[in-house]
Design a protein around this motif. Structure first.
Motif: not given
Length: 381
Positions: A241-267
């Motif tokens: 089983w594989y998963v990626t690009g997980v996003q939970l956001e406000l509202g009833s419509n999904a937007s494109d995945f919000e990519h963050r830099s590696f440095a931001e994600e690590l922080t």
């Protein structure tokens, strides 16, 4: 003598200004995605765990925890198999089977979101908002119906799940979890604190005790995590089983995945877990320390960000795994006794009191001294 007069008339026409929104770009400037490390980029603990039966652990990718009660075992890794636009995913493989599921058995891959990061949902009021979960997933061998469950713990516990159907190809799923009376009531509130706000659970196997329809597609106070259609991922060692690009956001419509830099994600991950000596090198600096007496050292290690809570220590110890260089000499020891009383959200006091022989008052640099040594601080939810 002639005088020439040039008359220039400029006509300005009022026009409506139209802003064109490129596909996938929103107008909001704030962060949409409340999930940290949704693209599975950060793996401070290592990139793989094999043959595990451990429960409530983080086997590889930061912020992704396993809940496991089963007679089988699993492999868990940060994979490079990913859909276009992504470099990594979580890969889970059945390592040994469990074909007879007990009523209380479960296998879930979960992500816990800090409560104070979810106040925009307005849970506990009549203005409670819908939320949308989007993700990319696929399966090898074990295709079919899977469930994803969201749990709220504060005040009155609430539960909701939805089904999705996996094939062997990467697909993006967009699932809206609508607000209803359960989360609009005062008991639906999420506390404004550093505790658990919501838990997202990807169900891989689930026993009958938490199967049912009360929480299907709607918030309920009944703890139903899946339908009876949920597959048993643990029935074959060919299952992946594989998963990626997980996003939970406000509202009833999904937007494109919000990519963050590696440095931001690590922080963002460092608020919950900080690996200072990760076993990848024989010598990694831990901080400064001094001899309180000739067999006891203590010192302060600054933490790179404010941690969620006062951290606990995680370490792998062994003969001469660490050392202090002080007074022109190197003194080795096996590991730290723990964290001292001056440990806070932004610093850790480390102390050790065995296998040491130095000079009282001497200060020095503490480091790992083995490629097997690990030292980390954890403030996970």
């Amino acid at each position: 003598k002639r005088t020439w007069r040039l008359s220039l008339r400029i006509r300005i026409t009022s026009m409506a200004l139209t802003t064109v929104r490129p596909q996938g770009m929103g107008f909001d400037t704030g962060r949409r995605n409340t999930v940290i490390n949704g693209a599975m980029q950060v793996a401070q603990r290592g990139t793989s765990t094999t043959g595990s039966s451990s429960n409530n652990v983080f086997p590889a990718c930061d912020r992704w925890k396993v809940g496991f009660t089963s007679g089988g075992t699993y492999d868990f890794s940060q994979s490079t198999d990913a859909p276009d636009g992504f470099s990594n995913s979580i890969k889970v493989k059945c390592a040994s089977t469990d074909t007879s599921i007990a009523s209380g058995d479960e296998f879930v891959v979960q992500h816990r979101i800090e409560a104070q990061n979810l106040q925009q949902l307005a849970y506990g009021t009549s203005a409670a908002k819908d939320i949308t979960l989007s993700f990319y997933a696929k399966a090898v061998n074990k295709t079919g119906t899977y469930c994803v469950h969201i749990q709220k713990n504060d005040s009155t516990a609430a539960y909701i799940y939805k089904e999705y159907t996996l094939t062997t190809s990467w697909q993006r799923f967009e699932l809206t979890f609508p607000a209803n009376a359960v989360v609009q009531a005062s008991g639906g509130a999420i506390a404004n604190d550093n505790g658990i706000g919501l838990i997202i659970m990807f169900i891989l196997m689930n026993g009958s005790s938490t199967q049912g329809t009360d929480a299907k597609d709607q918030w309920s106070t009944t703890n139903h995590r899946s339908s009876s259609s949920q597959v048993n991922f643990m029935d074959s060692t060919s299952n992946e089983w594989y998963v990626t690009g997980v996003q939970l956001e406000l509202g009833s419509n999904a937007s494109d995945f919000e990519h963050r830099s590696f440095a931001e994600e690590l922080t963002l991950c460092l608020r919950y877990y900080y690996a200072i000596a990760d076993g990848s090198a024989s010598v990694m600096s831990v901080g400064n320390s001094s001899y309180y007496n000739n067999t006891y050292i203590n010192g302060i290690t600054p933490l790179p960000v404010l941690m969620r809570a006062k951290p606990s220590i995680e370490q792998t110890t062994g003969t001469n795994y660490f050392k202090i260089i002080a007074g022109g000499a190197s003194d080795t020891f096996n590991g730290f006794d723990g964290l001292g009383n001056t440990t806070t959200l932004h610093q850790a006091e480390l102390y050790a009191s065995s296998n040491l022989s130095g000079t009282q008052g001497h200060g020095g640099i503490v480091s790992s001294d083995s490629s097997s040594a690990r030292l980390a601080f954890s403030a996970e939810l």
